[in-house]
Design an enzyme around this catalytic site. Structure first.
Site, PDB file in Angstrom:
ATOM      1  CE1 TYR A 149      -3.272  -2.923   0.782  1.00  0.00           C
ATOM      2  CE2 TYR A 149      -4.580  -0.924   0.921  1.00  0.00           C
ATOM      3  CZ  TYR A 149      -4.501  -2.289   0.782  1.00  0.00           C
ATOM      4  OH  TYR A 149      -5.650  -3.030   0.632  1.00  0.00           O
ATOM      5  CE  LYS A 199       2.491 -18.425  -0.677  1.00  0.00           C
ATOM      6  NZ  LYS A 199       1.646 -19.627  -0.648  1.00  0.00           N
ATOM      7  CG  ASP A 231      -1.266 -20.561   0.960  1.00  0.00           C
ATOM      8  OD1 ASP A 231      -0.703 -20.382   2.057  1.00  0.00           O
ATOM      9  OD2 ASP A 231      -0.711 -21.171   0.014  1.00  0.00           O
ATOM     10  CG  ASP A 255      -7.889  -5.057   1.867  1.00  0.00           C
ATOM     11  OD1 ASP A 255      -8.827  -4.518   2.485  1.00  0.00           O
ATOM     12  OD2 ASP A 255      -7.894  -5.234   0.636  1.00  0.00           O
ATOM     13  CG  ASP A 259     -13.351  -7.868   2.525  1.00  0.00           C
ATOM     14  OD1 ASP A 259     -13.118  -6.988   3.370  1.00  0.00           O
ATOM     15  OD2 ASP A 259     -13.874  -7.608   1.413  1.00  0.00           O
TER      16      ASP A 259
HETATM   17  C1  IPM Z   1     -10.539  -1.417   3.502  1.00  0.00           C
HETATM   18  C2  IPM Z   1     -10.649  -1.002   2.068  1.00  0.00           C
HETATM   19  C3  IPM Z   1      -9.486  -0.081   1.731  1.00  0.00           C
HETATM   20  C4  IPM Z   1      -8.204  -0.889   1.885  1.00  0.00           C
HETATM   21  C5  IPM Z   1      -9.512   0.592   0.346  1.00  0.00           C
HETATM   22  C6  IPM Z   1     -10.845   1.165   0.022  1.00  0.00           C
HETATM   23  C7  IPM Z   1      -8.420   1.622   0.254  1.00  0.00           C
HETATM   24  O1  IPM Z   1     -10.713  -2.109   1.224  1.00  0.00           O
HETATM   25  O2  IPM Z   1     -10.527  -0.531   4.383  1.00  0.00           O
HETATM   26  O3  IPM Z   1     -10.490  -2.626   3.771  1.00  0.00           O
HETATM   27  O4  IPM Z   1      -7.789  -1.581   0.942  1.00  0.00           O
HETATM   28  O5  IPM Z   1      -7.626  -0.826   2.967  1.00  0.00           O
HETATM   29 MN    MN Z   2     -10.798  -4.000   2.318  1.00  0.00          MN
END
Ligand code: IPM
Ligand code: MN
Ligand code: NAD
Length: 362
Positions: A149, A199, A231, A255, A259
């Site tokens: 990032y 990794k 993974d 990140d 999710d």
């Molecule tokens: C998150 C989002 C952000 C990230 C993006 C929108 C910059 O996906 O906060 O998880 O990748 O950190």
């Molecule tokens: Mn995200």
């Protein structure tokens, strides 16, 4: 008389609702924060900040320096989400979200994944899984200022057959160390177990640095360190979530796996996060893990739980632990009674719960 010792305290919080469902979910979070503040004898002095896709399209501004200077002066920021389909990718994500994370040195992104009773999830019996809700309760500590990032890289020979695009992952010893130190002290306050997710078998340069630093920091903190390749970690998060308590990982892995953690705990609408400046040299930013959800924006369907739980993380960071716990408990209580189907029903159920007299003086 307040229920705890924070009588007369005021916290200056900037509300940055952003785009899409951002205003819908943070309005609910804000109302809940005000409700617990009254019960616990403190006041939130709300400021507002109108940044995001709509603002950019209207003004061309992403994050003006004077606005950043103003944000630096508050105690915390409650952010909804930014991003609209008609703004090119990266403008707001890099120019606003990442710039805030970097400029305010929010080097920890704290992302709890907790499966609450009443929430359906793929790890539970009946949906193919074999676990109980209490088996899934881990916290991802995501490094938030470096890695892929950081913005290192570029494009050369643009438009030619040999156009070359690079993104470099930057990992500094100091940056890795401070993040792992935060994770290790969090682990020490929970189960004493810390897992490094990376990794190292392929990313041998960065992985080696992360692993050496993690071993040193874990030994100093007296926590038990384990390691999982990213993974395999994805597999185990679904198959054997009990093995994780505190996970520390780099920016991009964090990140992605957050999710997955959200999907396992009810969906993106449930997942909170805190972008923390643990050294408190400036404000921290609290936001749900989800984005602006343009597909459901304006329909009253957004789940505000992630935003409310982010606000609970914010209150804890501000030292209002009892109020934070009450907000977190309110989400669990509403869920146990059956997950509300709309943003409005969520708000009503949360505020009803928070205004009930449960032995706390108001
Ligand atoms: C998150 C989002 C952000 C990230 C993006 C929108 C910059 O996906 O906060 O998880 O990748 O950190
Ligand atoms: Mn995200
Ligand atoms: P998203 O998180 O906005 O949506 C992904 C899916 O989850 C969609 O189907 C959406 O309807 C659903 N969802 C998200 N939040 C929900 C909620 N509260 N309740 C119910 N369902 C919910 O991700 P995306 O579609 O990839 O991104 C949309 C925009 O948001 C992009 O511009 C992206 O860059 C941005 N984004 C911003 C942030 C942030 O501001 N922190 C985070 C992620 C994405």
């Amino acid at each position: 008389m307040a229920a705890d010792g924070n009588v007369g305290r005021t916290h200056v919080v900037t509300h940055l609702p952003g785009d899409g469902v951002g205003p819908e979910v943070t309005d609910v979070a804000r109302a809940c924060v005000d409700a617990v503040a009254v019960r616990h004898g403190f006041v939130i002095d709300w400021r507002s900040c109108d940044l995001g896709g709509r603002h950019y399209l209207a003004t061309g501004e992403v994050l003006p320096d004077p606005v950043l200077a103003e944000l630096r002066r508050c105690d915390a920021v409650l952010l909804g989400a930014v991003g609209t389909p008609d703004v090119p990718p990266g403008v707001l994500e890099r120019g606003l979200l990442l710039r805030l994370r970097f400029e305010l040195d929010l080097y920890v992104n704290l992302r709890p994944s907790k499966l609450r009773p009443g929430v359906a999830g793929p790890v539970l019996p009946g949906t193919g899984g074999k676990h109980q809700p209490s088996d899934l309760d881990f916290v991802i500590v995501r490094e938030n200022t470096e890695g892929l990032y950081a913005g290192a890289g570029g494009t050369v020979h643009r438009g030619s057959e040999f156009e070359t695009a690079t993104e470099e992952s930057l990992n500094t010893r100091a940056g890795v160390q401070r993040c792992v130190q935060y994770a290790a002290s969090l682990a020490a306050s929970r189960s004493g177990r810390l897992t490094l997710v990376h990794k190292t078998n392929v990313l041998t340069h960065a992985g080696d640095l992360w692993h050496r630093v993690a071993r040193e920091v874990a030994a100093d903190a007296g926590v038990e360190l384990s390691y999982a390749h990213v993974d395999a970690a994805c597999l185990w998060m679904v198959d054997d979530p009990k093995r994780f308590d505190v996970i520390v990982t780099d920016n991009l892995f964090g990140d992605i796996i957050s999710d997955l953690g959200a999907a396992l705990t009810g969906g993106l609408g449930y997942a909170p996060s805190g972008n923390l400046n643990p050294d408190r040299t400036g404000p921290s930013i609290f936001e749900p893990v989800h984005g602006s959800a343009p597909d459901i924006a304006g329909k009253g369907l957004a789940n505000p739980a992630g935003a409310v739980l982010s606000a609970a993380l914010m209150l804890a960071h501000l030292g209002e632990d009892a109020a934070a716990a009450e907000l977190d408990d309110a989400v669990s209580a509403v869920l146990e009674a059956g997950a509300p189907a709309s943003t409005g029903e969520w708000e009503k159920a949360l505020l009803t719960h928070l205004s009930a007299d449960r032995g706390l003086a108001s």
